[in-house]
Design an enzyme around this catalytic site. Structure first.
Site, PDB file in Angstrom:
ATOM      1  N   CYS A  76       0.876  -1.167   0.000  1.00 36.11           N
ATOM      2  CA  CYS A  76       0.000   0.000   0.000  1.00 36.11           C
ATOM      3  C   CYS A  76       0.913   1.216   0.000  1.00 36.11           C
ATOM      4  O   CYS A  76       1.537   1.524   1.015  1.00 36.11           O
ATOM      5  CB  CYS A  76      -0.924   0.015   1.215  1.00 36.11           C
ATOM      6  SG  CYS A  76      -1.966   1.501   1.267  1.00 36.11           S
ATOM      7  N   CYS A 112      -0.644   4.390   2.410  1.00 33.33           N
ATOM      8  CA  CYS A 112      -0.717   4.270   3.869  1.00 33.33           C
ATOM      9  C   CYS A 112      -0.421   2.827   4.254  1.00 33.33           C
ATOM     10  O   CYS A 112       0.701   2.375   4.115  1.00 33.33           O
ATOM     11  CB  CYS A 112      -2.072   4.746   4.391  1.00 33.33           C
ATOM     12  SG  CYS A 112      -3.480   4.047   3.511  1.00 33.33           S
ATOM     13  N   SER A 113      -1.430   2.096   4.703  1.00 28.40           N
ATOM     14  CA  SER A 113      -1.199   0.694   5.065  1.00 28.40           C
ATOM     15  C   SER A 113      -2.484  -0.114   4.926  1.00 28.40           C
ATOM     16  O   SER A 113      -2.838  -0.896   5.809  1.00 28.40           O
ATOM     17  CB  SER A 113      -0.658   0.586   6.491  1.00 28.40           C
ATOM     18  OG  SER A 113      -1.550   1.203   7.412  1.00 28.40           O
ATOM     19  N   CYS A 114      -3.212   0.087   3.833  1.00 27.11           N
ATOM     20  CA  CYS A 114      -4.454  -0.659   3.600  1.00 27.11           C
ATOM     21  C   CYS A 114      -4.146  -2.156   3.581  1.00 27.11           C
ATOM     22  O   CYS A 114      -3.212  -2.599   2.897  1.00 27.11           O
ATOM     23  CB  CYS A 114      -5.086  -0.231   2.279  1.00 27.11           C
ATOM     24  SG  CYS A 114      -5.625   1.493   2.281  1.00 27.11           S
TER      25      CYS A 114
END
Length: 208
Positions: A109, A112-114
């Site tokens: 991702c 961000c950090s999906c």
């Protein structure tokens, strides 16, 4: 701002970065005797390495043993994963991608950090790091090599960028020598990292 003068507010003692804030809160709770560090670590390990990844591993094992299920999984990941009862927050829009001798897939991702929590559990720290998020796109083979994934020169690497709209599940290649194994036994060969693409499925007999 109305709260600028309240320097003794608990939040004023915490750093702005979310991960640092979480660590600071943990330290405060431990210091006050409200949290046992060993119990907290055990709980995190359970969700990070057992409950969540186990869900995804069951999906992969079913795809390895049931061609019809795999076909549906590749066509409609969300609904097909839900057939096994796995659905929830941040796992509403799932796409499954299959590793083959011609192509290896890995997930990142970049914004961000999906991450599909309901399928893979708690995201690892490295998945959220700036280094992984940037290098996975620029030099995926080098990143894979650092994770110990050795690919053939002829094997292409495709990087899938997760987002708020879609998240990915990598179906690793089924290891050789597993023809007589049950679906439950196959589940033990599937790690969280193999479903992100930063590892291969574990050969039979090599699992802990």
């Amino acid at each position: 701002m109305p709260h600028d003068h309240h320097d003794d507010h608990p939040h004023s003692l915490l750093p702005s970065d979310p991960e640092l804030r979480a660590r600071a809160l943990e330290s405060i709770l431990v210091e006050k005797g409200l949290v046992d560090p060993a119990s907290l670590n055990a709980l995190i390990d359970t969700y990070e390495n057992k409950i969540g990844p186990r869900n995804g591993a069951q999906v992969v094992a079913r795809a390895w043993t049931d061609p019809d299920y795999k076909k549906r999984l590749l066509e409609n990941g969300t609904d097909t994963i839900a057939e096994l009862g796995f659905q929830g927050r941040q796992s509403e829009h799932m796409v499954a991608v299959e590793n083959t001798p011609e192509q290896h897939n890995m997930v990142v991702c970049t914004l961000c950090s999906c991450y599909p929590w309901a399928i893979l559990g708690i995201p690892p720290a490295w998945y959220k790091s700036d280094a992984y998020r940037s290098r996975a796109v620029r030099e995926p083979r080098a990143v894979l090599d650092e994770f110990g994934v050795k690919l053939l020169p002829t094997q292409k690497v495709r990087v899938w960028d997760s987002s708020a709209e879609v998240r990915y599940l990598v179906i690793p290649m089924r290891p050789d020598g597993t023809e007589g194994m049950t679906e439950e036994q196959l589940t033990d060969l599937v790690s969280r990292n193999s479903m992100i693409g930063t590892a291969l499925a574990t050969p039979p007999g090599d699992q802990p």
